[in-house]
Write a protein that holds these residues in place. Structure first.
Motif, PDB file in Angstrom:
ATOM      1  N   ASP A 111      -1.691  13.145  29.955  1.00 16.50           N
ATOM      2  CA  ASP A 111      -0.598  12.238  30.316  1.00 16.50           C
ATOM      3  C   ASP A 111      -1.004  11.234  31.379  1.00 16.50           C
ATOM      4  O   ASP A 111      -0.592  10.074  31.352  1.00 16.50           O
ATOM      5  N   ARG A 112      -1.827  11.644  32.328  1.00 13.11           N
ATOM      6  CA  ARG A 112      -2.215  10.725  33.415  1.00 13.11           C
ATOM      7  C   ARG A 112      -3.058   9.562  32.884  1.00 13.11           C
ATOM      8  O   ARG A 112      -2.855   8.397  33.247  1.00 13.11           O
ATOM      9  N   ARG A 149      -0.874   7.294  31.081  1.00  8.52           N
ATOM     10  CA  ARG A 149      -0.102   6.456  31.989  1.00  8.52           C
ATOM     11  C   ARG A 149      -0.925   5.237  32.426  1.00  8.52           C
ATOM     12  O   ARG A 149      -0.428   4.109  32.487  1.00  8.52           O
ATOM     13  N   ALA A 171      -0.962   2.860  29.636  1.00  7.58           N
ATOM     14  CA  ALA A 171       0.295   2.137  29.571  1.00  7.58           C
ATOM     15  C   ALA A 171       0.308   1.009  30.578  1.00  7.58           C
ATOM     16  O   ALA A 171       0.802  -0.100  30.303  1.00  7.58           O
ATOM     17  N   LYS A 172      -0.279   1.289  31.738  1.00  6.77           N
ATOM     18  CA  LYS A 172      -0.377   0.226  32.742  1.00  6.77           C
ATOM     19  C   LYS A 172      -1.266  -0.908  32.223  1.00  6.77           C
ATOM     20  O   LYS A 172      -0.988  -2.093  32.414  1.00  6.77           O
ATOM     21  N   PRO A 184       5.573  13.117  28.381  1.00  9.04           N
ATOM     22  CA  PRO A 184       5.592  12.168  29.503  1.00  9.04           C
ATOM     23  C   PRO A 184       4.698  10.960  29.247  1.00  9.04           C
ATOM     24  O   PRO A 184       5.090   9.817  29.530  1.00  9.04           O
ATOM     25  N   GLY A 185       3.541  11.252  28.686  1.00  7.91           N
ATOM     26  CA  GLY A 185       2.624  10.136  28.382  1.00  7.91           C
ATOM     27  C   GLY A 185       3.259   9.189  27.395  1.00  7.91           C
ATOM     28  O   GLY A 185       3.193   7.956  27.541  1.00  7.91           O
ATOM     29  N   GLN A 236       6.334   8.738  26.856  1.00  9.17           N
ATOM     30  CA  GLN A 236       7.433   8.014  27.507  1.00  9.17           C
ATOM     31  C   GLN A 236       6.901   6.827  28.305  1.00  9.17           C
ATOM     32  O   GLN A 236       7.442   5.712  28.253  1.00  9.17           O
ATOM     33  N   SER A 237       5.820   7.067  29.012  1.00  5.42           N
ATOM     34  CA  SER A 237       5.251   5.953  29.795  1.00  5.42           C
ATOM     35  C   SER A 237       4.765   4.842  28.864  1.00  5.42           C
ATOM     36  O   SER A 237       4.945   3.646  29.112  1.00  5.42           O
ATOM     37  N   LEU A 238       4.143   5.253  27.758  1.00  7.82           N
ATOM     38  CA  LEU A 238       3.685   4.260  26.781  1.00  7.82           C
ATOM     39  C   LEU A 238       4.854   3.455  26.244  1.00  7.82           C
ATOM     40  O   LEU A 238       4.792   2.225  26.120  1.00  7.82           O
ATOM     41  N   HIS A 279       7.654   2.937  27.627  1.00  9.07           N
ATOM     42  CA  HIS A 279       8.152   2.041  28.658  1.00  9.07           C
ATOM     43  C   HIS A 279       7.361   0.737  28.674  1.00  9.07           C
ATOM     44  O   HIS A 279       7.920  -0.372  28.755  1.00  9.07           O
ATOM     45  N   ALA A 280       6.020   0.885  28.565  1.00  3.00           N
ATOM     46  CA  ALA A 280       5.182  -0.314  28.558  1.00  3.00           C
ATOM     47  C   ALA A 280       5.389  -1.114  27.286  1.00  3.00           C
ATOM     48  O   ALA A 280       5.389  -2.342  27.288  1.00  3.00           O
TER      49      ALA A 280
END
Lengths: 500, 775
Positions: A320-321, A324, A327-328, A348-349, A351-353, A355-356
């Motif tokens: 996930d990190r 993330r 995603a950034k 979580p990963g 979700q971050s993706l 979001h991006a």
């Protein structure tokens, strides 16, 4: 009149077929094309002119322009002799550019493919010569995977070979650096699928350097590092694609875990290398045990890269990190393709993706095959797709998705007009989910591929979806015909290459 | 699909083909130009074909798009769908394996996760229980420390040991379990690997199959499509052909119709044309006739006009002539009238004037003519004179040359002759002295002494003569030397010559000389007298001259002459005077002397004048016979000369100058006329030559010759006798010698031994005749 129209069959395209077709057929074609190529260089044997129909008239004329069988091969021309001599002395005295074009061609046809690269690299630009060189060295050649240029292919593969067999500490790095001035203009892509570690491997426990920074690894285990690419890549001004795999092939019974180690030092140097390389468009680092930290190091160096379009980190250990960080990266670059297949991405990963992705305008393809984002991640992505207007290909196969994601996706399908390919195979979508997806499909006119195999969907709904896809394809074809193949390159790139 | 366009195209094409096939020159012809032409045509045809091809493509595409529902399109759609389906199915088939692998993997992962979770739980439980147990054990250790009794302790230790063993056993069990699991995993891994390789094999198989399938179907479809296209094309071709034929037929019929119409029209027009032509012809002839008539009328008029014109011209000409004549007449009359008026007014002045003018002009003309003539003549004359002079020069040159030659030849001949004469004389002398025993005297003839041609003596210069004269007179001795007498004679003769003429004088001189020589026996007596006298007189005259004309001598010379002898002084003085007066030769000197004498006679005796007049009268008479007159003239002169010595004193010294002046004046004239005289001098008389040579030839007289002849015969006889004698002498000598030789031989024979051996010795035999002979 009609016949004359049908007859022109240009021979040029037939040659290009050879390279496009599959390897199995390529070899045959290559073999058959060998003599074809050499044919023009060999003068046709002198045939005794038989008694022609107009022999009476021809008896007086010694040279008849229309006689196709006539040849002057009895006596070698002075030009021929000169050309032979030039060919013989080519390594010592390369004369090529001063010659007339036809003589140049002759010389190139007669040159040996074993000539030193220092002589030929910057002098000869003729494709047929490099083609012969490639054929001579490698039995199978896919020229179109090297940009259609035989010369590029030759140098790329030559360099790849050198890198593959480079053993740090024993092989002289000058071997590669000497080649640099010769190949810098011709190497566009590097695909190295093995990096050999140093030969004398001290048996050291592997677990110690896991959490530490690169500097520690440097001091303790300098011997386990692989070849540092930074000098080479800095020299290659045209490099666009970098495809690396840090592993050893064909190790057999000498297997050791140490052989498959992507050290921190490697990681740091690689990060510096790709950061410095401003022409790089495609970066692939697969099957190399890249974990979260290393992924973060690499991705951090790729932030705001001016040219990068495709990032492939599939078959690694990214969690996930790392995702993330990726995603950034999505929001800090013009990335078009992101491949994170077969990693350890969880909800979580995802979700971050998501979001991006919700606000991204450049990403066209996202591959999260064989991860475990589950419904939470899937739902997040589906929400993101509702606002996204860019993504065309989405692969979510083998992600433990189920009905809730399907319902959300069906909503997306009815709204989104950019998605052309969705893969939901190997999930637990279920009968209801299938029905909902079918509903979603009924409103969609853009989706061309929708893979629902082994996802516990009812046969009926799958079939219906297939029908809808067919209809969509027809309309897409019509649109493509009218808009002159606007969509076709995307559709061709969309599906996963089965050979990989 | 627009028939007219394509039809037009086709037509054009066919037409081109036809024309090309007809006109195209063969590539195989022998003419290189034709071959080149053929190749050019070929290239052009190719280009044309390419262009048409492009056009055709365009047409084709258009056709296709238009013909939506055609067979080929259907076929295409069909195959496309089929192929798309095939591709889709194929990819599905291929990717199925991946998907299967994926789901297996996901399932495995799920299972794995589950197992992992269970294992973890189990481990945790185990840890908990073992911890409990460990705690129990460790708690018991505290208990054990409190135990004092060894048995108890031992017991407790035993139980502890048992517990620990139990704990370890649990752990070992767990480890074993885990190891078992690992082993099974390994097996699983191997199996998975195998499966994977199987899968890959399957994948490859499927891919290959798929490729083959796809290729096959593609080919099939291509074939189908091609077939469909072909069928369609065939149909299209047939339909087009039909259309074309129909159109062609229609076109043909239409053309035929047009042709017929045209023919008809042509006929109509021809008829119309003919009609028109005939009508035009008639009209033309009519107009022509009319115009011709007009022309005739006009020509008649023209002729008439011409006739009148001629008439008028002649009339006018006649009038003009008449007027001219009248004008002339009027001018004549006018002039006559004028003359009359003039005559009346100017009293014939004008008429005379006219005559005068005429004459003047004639005169001028004549003058001019004569002047010209004169000029030409003078120029001719000059020319001739020049020529003459040149001729004279040449003549002189030749005369000199001839003279020289003559002299040379003369000398040569003379020498020869003299040689001969000398020999003759020698011979004669020998004969006389040796043979005849007579004394011989050399004959002395005048001609033997002569050397050179018979000519005049060389002229002596005046000074020489003077010297001689003075020497003679100065010494006062009259020597009868030949020089003296000849000088005197010469002086006299020269005086005569001056009076008569040079030629005769010289001729006379020669003759006289010869004559004088012939009569050499008495020369002195004959010539003494006149000479002496003349010498004296001349001397006197010269003395006088010398005294009186001292002014002519330079003062320097005079001073030089002072110490000299009187005679020498005179000589030098006279020499100077003569040089001043221009007297060079003998003649001049004598002329001077003579002049003096004449002068005296002229002035002092009137009788001398008469004499002077007499002498010219005598001259002509003298000319015919020289010798006879000479004597007379000499005799005649002698008294004159005799007179002269008596009267020299009569010449007054004062008159000398006058005489000299007159002489000098007179001397100039004869000098001018001298050159021709000199020339004549060269002509010599050769009459004596023959005599001379004859005399030379007959120097030996016939008497001696006769004598020689007789002597010759006598001598010859004598010689004969002598020769005979000589012969006899020689004979005699030979005989004597023979005799002696024979005698010697005989002696030899007789002395030899053999004689004694012989019976009859030859000596005996010999002796007998010898004896007999002796006896």
């Amino acid at each position: 009149m009609q016949e004359s129209l049908a007859t022109p069959a240009p021979s040029a395209p037939s040659r290009s077929f050879i390279s496009i077709q599959d390897p199995s057929s390529t070899t045959d074609q290559v073999l058959s094309s060998g003599p074809q190529l050499s044919k023009p260089s060999v003068p046709p044997p002198v045939k005794s002119r038989g008694p022609n129909s107009g022999a009476g008239a021809h008896r007086l004329r010694r040279i008849i322009a229309e006689d196709a069988e006539w040849s002057l091969a009895i006596v070698p021309l002075l030009t021929e002799l000169c050309i032979q001599n030039i060919v013989k002395n080519f390594p010592n005295n390369p004369i090529l550019t001063q010659l007339l074009p036809e003589h140049q061609q002759k010389v190139l046809n007669d040159l040996s493919p074993d000539l030193p690269l220092a002589v030929t690299a910057n002098l000869i630009h003729d494709e047929s010569y490099w083609r012969r060189c490639c054929m001579h060295r490698w039995p199978v050649c896919h020229v179109d995977s090297h940009g259609g240029s035989w010369k590029c292919m030759f140098f790329e593969r030559h360099l790849e070979n050198l890198l593959k067999h480079f053993i740090p500490g024993t092989t002289d790095p000058a071997v590669i650096l000497d080649l640099l001035p010769l190949c810098r203009n011709y190497v566009h892509r590097l695909r190295v699928d093995q990096f050999l570690p140093p030969v004398h491997l001290p048996p050291t426990p592997r677990s110690e350097d896991q959490s530490d920074s690169g500097s520690e690894g440097e001091t303790e285990e300098p011997t386990r590092d692989h070849y540092q690419l930074n000098d080479l890549v800095a020299g290659l001004s045209q490099l666009e694609e970098l495809d690396l795999v840090y592993r050893v092939k064909d190790c057999g019974m000498n297997f050791e875990w140490n052989l498959f180690l992507f050290t921190y030092r490697d990681c740091h140097s690689l990060a510096a290398t790709i950061k410095a390389c401003h022409t790089l468009k495609i970066f692939r680092l697969t099957r190399s045990k890249v974990d979260d930290d290393k992924a973060r190091i690499l991705i951090r160096s790729l932030l705001d890269h001016p040219a990068l379009e495709e990032l492939d980190l599939s078959h690694n250990l990214i969690g996930d990190r790392g995702v993330r960080a990726a995603a950034k990266l999505l929001s800090h670059s013009r990335l078009r393709v992101l491949n994170l297949a077969n990693n350890q991405v969880r909800a979580p990963g995802a979700q971050s993706l998501a979001h991006a992705l919700a606000h991204n305008t450049s990403l066209l393809s996202l591959n999260l095959r064989l991860n475990c984002i589950e419904d939470e991640g899937g739902q997040a992505l589906a929400h993101a797709l509702q606002t996204n207007k860019c993504l065309t290909t989405l692969h979510l196969g083998g992600n433990e998705l189920s009905e809730p994601t399907a319902t959300l996706l069906s909503l997306v399908l009815s709204v989104n007009t950019t998605l052309t390919s969705i893969n939901l195979s190997c999930n637990h979508i279920g009968l209801d989910g299938g029905k909902q997806l079918l509903e979603g499909m009924s409103d969609n006119r853009t989706l061309l591929e929708f893979d629902l195999r082994l996802s516990e969907v009812a046969q009926e709904s799958e079939y219906l979806i297939g029908q809808a896809l067919c209809a969509n394809r027809e309309t897409a074809r019509q649109r493509g015909l009218n808009a002159s193949h606007f969509m076709s390159p995307l559709t061709a790139q969309g599906p996963e290459n089965p050979s990989r | 699909m627009n028939p007219p366009g394509s039809l037009g195209d086709l037509e054009e094409l066919e037409g081109e083909h036809l024309s090309a096939s007809i006109l195209r020159p063969s590539v195989h012809s022998d003419n290189p130009q034709e071959r080149i032409q053929a190749r050019r045509l070929r290239i052009a045809a190719r280009l044309e074909a390419r262009r048409r091809e492009a056009l055709g493509d365009y047409l084709d595409g258009k056709k296709e798009s238009e013909e939506d529902q055609s067979k080929s399109y259907k076929q295409k759609e069909e195959s496309r769908l089929k192929l798309a389906k095939l591709l889709l199915c194929g990819t599905e088939l291929v990717t199925n394996i991946q998907v299967a692998a994926d789901i297996r993997e996901t399932r495995r992962r799920v299972e794995e996760e589950e197992i992992k979770r269970q294992r973890l739980e189990k481990l945790e439980n185990e840890v908990k229980t073992s911890q409990d147990k460990f705690d129990e054990i460790s708690a018991k250790w505290e208990e054990g420390k409190q135990k004092i009794i060894p048995q108890e302790l031992w017991e407790m230790l035993n139980t502890q040991q048992v517990h620990c063993a139990g704990l370890i056993e649990d752990k070992n069990k767990l480890i074993n379990e885990l190891q078992q699991e690992l082993k099974t995993k390994d097996d699983q891994y191997v199996k998975d690997l195998k499966k994977q390789s199987d899968n890959i094999c399957l994948l490859l198989d499927r891919m290959e199959e798929q490729v083959k399938n796809v290729m096959k179907t593609f080919r099939q479809e291509l074939h189908h499509i091609e077939k469909a296209f072909e069928v369609e094309r065939q149909e299209l071709l047939t339909s087009n052909k039909k259309k074309w034929e129909r159109a062609l037929q229609a076109h043909n019929t239409k053309e035929l119709e047009y042709l017929m119409n045209r023919i008809k029209k042509v006929e109509d027009y021809e008829k119309q044309l003919n009609k028109q032509r005939i009508w035009d012809c008639e009209e033309y002839s009519l107009i022509k006739i009319k115009l011709e008539q007009d022309v005739q009328v006009l020509e008649q008029q023209l002729q008439q006009m011409k006739a009148t014109y001629l008439l008028n011209q002649e009339k006018l000409e006649y009038n003009y002539q008449v007027l001219k004549k009248r004008d002339e007449e009027s001018t004549v009359i006018k002039s006559q009238q004028k003359r009359k008026i003039n005559r009346h007014t100017g009293n014939y002045q004008t008429s005379l004037h006219d005559i005068l003018n005429n004459l003047r002009s004639k005169y001028a003309k004549q003058v001019k003519q004569f002047q010209e003539e004169n000029q030409s003549l003078t120029s001719d004359y000059k020319h001739l004179v020049m020529q003459f002079k040149e001729v004279q020069k040449a003549m002189r040159h030749f005369a000199l040359a001839d003279d020289e030659k003559f002299q040379e030849i003369w000398l040569m001949n003379e020498e020869e002759v003299k040689d001969l004469i000398k020999r003759g004389f020698d011979v004669d002398r020998i004969i006389h002295t040796h043979h005849l025993g007579l004394p011989w005297t050399a004959p002395d003839f005048w001609f033997l002494k002569n050397v050179g041609p018979l000519s005049q003596q060389q002229q002596k210069s005046a000074s020489q003569i003077l010297e001689e004269l003075l020497m003679q007179t100065g010494n006062g001795i009259l020597k009868p030397e030949p020089a003296c007498w000849s000088f005197g004679l010469f002086a006299l003769l020269i005086v005569l010559g001056l009076l008569r003429g040079r030629a005769q004088c010289i001729g006379l001189c020669f003759i006289e000389e010869e004559g004088a020589e012939e009569t050499a026996s008495d020369p002195a007596s004959y010539l003494d007298l006149p000479k002496q006298i003349s010498a004296k007189t001349t001397r006197k005259i010269l003395m006088l001259l010398c005294d009186e004309s001292g002014f002519l001598i330079e003062s320097k010379l005079l001073s030089l002459l002072l110490p000299l002898e009187k005679s020498e002084c005179y000589l030098l003085r006279l020499d100077a005077i003569f040089s001043a007066l221009g007297i060079e030769s003998e003649d001049d000197l004598y002329k001077l002397v003579n002049f003096f004498l004449k002068y005296r006679a002229h002035h002092h005796s009137p009788s001398s004048q008469e004499r002077m007049s007499l002498t010219p009268a005598l001259e002509p008479a003298e000319q015919p016979d020289f010798e006879g007159r000479e004597e007379e003239s000499l005799v005649e002169r002698e008294p004159e000369e005799k007179e002269a010595p008596a009267s020299p004193r009569l010449i007054h010294p004062n008159a000398v100058l006058k005489i000299l002046e007159a002489f000098v004046m007179g001397l100039k004239k004869p000098r001018d006329s001298r050159p021709p005289v000199k020339l004549r001098k060269e002509v010599r008389d050769n009459s004596k030559d023959s005599e001379y040579w004859q005399a030379l030839a007959t120097v030996i007289p016939p008497a001696t010759q006769n004598l020689w002849d007789a002597l010759y015969t006598a001598l010859e006889k004598y010689h004969l006798i002598l020769t005979q004698r000589a012969k006899l002498l020689v004979e005699n000598n030979a005989l004597e010698q023979q005799n002696t030789e024979l005698q010697l031989l005989l002696k030899q024979y007789l002395a030899s031994k053999i004689n004694s051996e012989l019976q009859v010795p030859p000596t005996e035999v010999l002796r007998i005749p010898v004896k007999s002979k002796q006896t």
